[in-house]
Scaffold this active site. Structure first.
Site, PDB file in Angstrom:
ATOM      1  N   SER A 164       0.788  -1.235   0.000  1.00  0.00           N
ATOM      2  CA  SER A 164       0.000   0.000   0.000  1.00  0.00           C
ATOM      3  C   SER A 164       0.817   1.282   0.000  1.00  0.00           C
ATOM      4  O   SER A 164       0.258   2.371  -0.115  1.00  0.00           O
ATOM      5  CB  SER A 164      -0.954   0.014   1.203  1.00  0.00           C
ATOM      6  N   LYS A 222      -5.562   4.891   8.698  1.00  0.00           N
ATOM      7  CA  LYS A 222      -4.484   5.670   8.112  1.00  0.00           C
ATOM      8  C   LYS A 222      -4.791   7.167   8.147  1.00  0.00           C
ATOM      9  O   LYS A 222      -3.888   7.997   8.299  1.00  0.00           O
ATOM     10  CB  LYS A 222      -4.217   5.206   6.685  1.00  0.00           C
TER      11      LYS A 222
END
EC number: 3.4.21.53
Length: 371
Positions: free
Chosen positions: A266, A311
């Site tokens: 990611s 996140k």
């Protein structure tokens, strides 16, 4: 003569919460003992329940890392430039999983914390996999992500490198037009009569076809060269060959990425942006703290990731004011943006790079969001 007023105002005994109090010198009532034992037993059971293993795993905001810091991305063979801004990759910390089950008390804490999410273990980790296997797979994804990000960055118009590649076939998709026609170890050398010397050559050729079209591949099989006709599949967005490619790149610039204790694919988007920033004289971020996430394909497509809610919180914790989010993650972003964070929707490396430039110029307010 008895004064009735004194009797009316004489203090009366308070009723016992456990019923009638025993007379002085009598043993404690049986119901008091029973209640006391029941309370102790309940407390003991509750304490035990808090340490019972559960089939859940929990995501929490993980650390962030600035891809522009001196030692994270190292480049040899080209001049590099300093930046005054930060391009922070974001991560998720996972508690629970193979070999490390979450306890009931931890699950309850996770449910009560809006920055965390508690999910069944199988929603995060594939079934029948050990902790060691999961770590190995995560590290392999990280290595592949770094390679794809390097290709995407070097071939971006801001840099304009060609990255030659040998396109090895590593398998075919069951049920696709390539199944039974291509073998492991074949090398794709041509597409529709034109030579294929880079990964982009193949992708650009496919972009001009539609699902269901028959395309001709040039193939090197051992010492033999041949042409193979394949019917493409896909959807309204693009045609696909149904071939797994293992590219062997010949990089014109030596890029190495040194990062510990972080796995998975990611960080690809932020790696690619960091490489471009280091290789261009412009100060794209220009003092801004920009965080983000997203996988990165060699042709520059930003892909969705898991745990984007966590996140976002990690980015704010580390003082980011901007966040680059994959377009396909927008459903998870809406309604979960912390105060003080501006989220920009990006689908390609070109869009992400343009967003960084606009933010650095103080013109980020008009960038697309997930709303």
């Amino acid at each position: 003569m008895t004064d009735m007023r004194d009797r009316q105002h004489a203090p009366q005994p308070e009723p016992s919460p456990f019923g009638d109090e025993p007379a002085a010198g009598e043993p404690i009532a049986r119901r008091t003992v029973t209640l006391g034992v029941s309370l102790l037993a309940t407390a003991a059971l509750a304490a035990v329940a808090l340490v019972v293993p559960t089939p859940y795993a929990m995501r929490s905001p993980g650390p962030t890392e600035d891809t522009l810091q001196r030692n994270l991305i190292q480049i040899d063979g080209a001049r590099t430039y300093e930046s005054t801004g930060e391009l922070r990759l974001t991560t998720v910390s996972v508690l629970g999983g193979p070999g490390y089950p979450m306890l009931s008390g931890q699950v309850i804490q996770g449910w009560l914390d809006p920055q965390r999410s508690v999910l069944p273990v199988e929603a995060i980790f594939p079934e029948a996999i050990t902790k060691e296997q999961q770590q190995e797979a995560s590290q392999a994804e990280m290595v592949s992500s770094q390679e794809s990000a390097t290709v995407a960055a070097l071939t971006h118009p801001a840099l304009g490198y060609d990255v030659p590649a040998v396109l090895d076939v590593a398998g075919t998709e069951p049920g696709s037009g390539a199944e039974g026609k291509l073998n492991d170890g074949d090398v794709i050398t041509g597409f529709q009569g034109a030579p294929v010397g880079t990964y982009s050559d193949l992708i650009d050729g496919l972009a001009e076809t539609s699902p269901g079209d028959v395309v001709t591949l040039g193939v090197q099989r051992g010492k033999r060269t041949m042409e193979v006709d394949i019917t493409t599949t896909g959807n309204e967005e693009r045609a696909v060959l149904g071939v797994f490619i293992d590219p062997q790149y010949d990089f014109p610039v030596d890029v190495s990425i040194e990062i510990e204790n972080i796995g998975g694919p990611s960080a690809g988007t932020m790696f690619a942006l960091g490489i471009i920033d280091k290789l261009t004289p412009e100060d794209e971020a220009n003092g801004q703290v920009i965080a983000g996430t997203g996988t990165m394909s060699p042709e520059g497509t930003v892909g969705p990731i898991g745990g984007i809610e966590q996140k976002l919180y990690g980015a704010v914790r580390d003082e980011a004011e901007w966040f680059l989010a994959p377009a396909d993650n927008c459903p998870q972003v809406v309604g979960n943006v912390p105060d003080g964070l501006n989220v920009v929707r990006v689908a390609t490396l070109a869009e992400a790079y343009d967003a960084v430039e606009q933010i650095g110029r103080g013109e980020g307010d008009d960038l697309p969001t997930c709303s």
